[in-house]
Every structure is written in C-alpha cells, then in structure tokens.
Design a protein around this motif. Structure first.
Motif, short mmCIF file in Angstrom:
data_model
loop_
_atom_site.label_atom_id
_atom_site.label_comp_id
_atom_site.label_asym_id
_atom_site.label_seq_id
_atom_site.Cartn_x
_atom_site.Cartn_y
_atom_site.Cartn_z
N ALA A 11 0.83 -1.20 0.00
CA ALA A 11 0.00 0.00 0.00
C ALA A 11 0.87 1.25 0.00
O ALA A 11 0.61 2.22 -0.74
CB ALA A 11 -0.94 0.00 1.21
N TYR A 12 1.93 1.25 0.81
CA TYR A 12 2.83 2.41 0.87
C TYR A 12 3.52 2.64 -0.47
O TYR A 12 3.63 3.77 -0.95
CB TYR A 12 3.89 2.23 1.95
CG TYR A 12 3.35 2.13 3.36
CD1 TYR A 12 2.08 2.57 3.70
CD2 TYR A 12 4.13 1.59 4.36
CE1 TYR A 12 1.60 2.48 5.00
CE2 TYR A 12 3.67 1.50 5.67
CZ TYR A 12 2.40 1.95 5.98
OH TYR A 12 1.94 1.86 7.26
N GLY A 100 -3.64 2.25 -0.66
CA GLY A 100 -2.57 2.90 -1.43
C GLY A 100 -3.10 3.93 -2.41
O GLY A 100 -2.55 5.03 -2.53
#
Length: 161
Positions: A11-12, A100
């Motif tokens: 997600a990051y 994200g």
C-alpha cells in the motif's frame, strides 16, 4: 510496536507511485500551455481541459479563502496519515490496493492545493453527455481506491475455528 505487513508495504509503495505519477502528469499538462478552461481534443470523447478546482471533490465545497485552502490541505494529509496507519496492518491485496490509491490521490491533490491554491483538473469526457465533471489522476485513484475497499468489505470472513 506492530510490524508492517507485506500488504501494508505494498500500500505504501502504491501510494508513492500514485503521487509521483499524478504530479508528473499534472506537470506535463501544465507544460502544454493550455489557458484556464481551454480544451484540447485528445482521442474520441477524451479531451484535456485545464480547470482550477478550488473545491473538495468535483468542485463541491469551494475553498476560495486561504484559511479554507490550508484547512483542506491539513484535512487531506490527516486523512492520508490515518489511512497510512490502518494500512500497516492490511492483510488482503484489495485492501492494500484501496489504501494505497486513496493515500496517493489525497496527497497528490494536497500538493496541488499547497502549491497553487487549487487542484489541477484536466481529464474531460463531457462529450459522453452524462459526466459533466473534469478530474485528474489523483481523483481517479481515490475513486478506484474507495471501490476497492467497498469490494473488500463484501468478502466473506472464514469461520472461526
């Protein structure tokens, strides 16, 4: 301290990619030399129309004053930070995708608002006839991210053993 899951890292990473892509496309659009509200046909129903969006989403809740502008920047970054916090414990790919995309889109639009006082909107498909709004990559990421989280929420949890 809690460990960040593999999906959390995904997600990051996706959020970072969305931010970079969003800002790169907006820089390219601004470099085309379009005047505000000028349209340039691209292909089929797609055209680029440079629209300064001082509102929140699709031009709603306009932020014409500096206090409102900076309030929206802070609010967007607070929401993004909250989702980043949740994403650290994500376990499912659809959940990570949603987190994200939303974080990347929120930060991308916050950057615009901080830099210009408005969000750079340019994707225009009004010639379709039923979609009168002009939007951008970040808006699209947020929309797809919300849909991903909604779909993820419909999943069936395995029965407890």
């Amino acid at each position: 301290m809690n460990q960040i899951t593999r999906s959390g890292w995904s997600a990051y990473g996706l959020a970072g990619l969305v931010i970079v892509f969003d800002q790169a496309v907006k820089a390219w659009i601004l470099g085309l030399g379009l005047r505000l509200y000028e349209s340039r046909p691209v292909a089929g129903v797609l055209q680029f129309t440079l629209v300064p969006n001082k509102g929140v989403s699709f031009g709603f809740l306009r932020a014409d004053q500096d206090l409102a502008r900076w309030g929206l920047v802070v609010f967007s970054l607070m929401v993004a930070a909250m989702i980043v916090w949740w994403a650290r414990r994500a376990h499912r790919p659809l959940q990570a995708l949603g987190y994200g995309l939303i974080v990347g889109g929120a930060v991308g639009n916050a950057i615009d608002r901080a830099r210009f006082g408005w969000v750079v909107d340019f994707i225009d498909v009004q010639r379709i006839g039923f979609f009168p709004w002009v939007f951008n990559v970040a808006d699209s990421a947020i929309t797809v991210g919300v849909i991903a989280l909604l779909l993820d929420s419909l999943r069936r949890e395995p029965a407890a053993s």
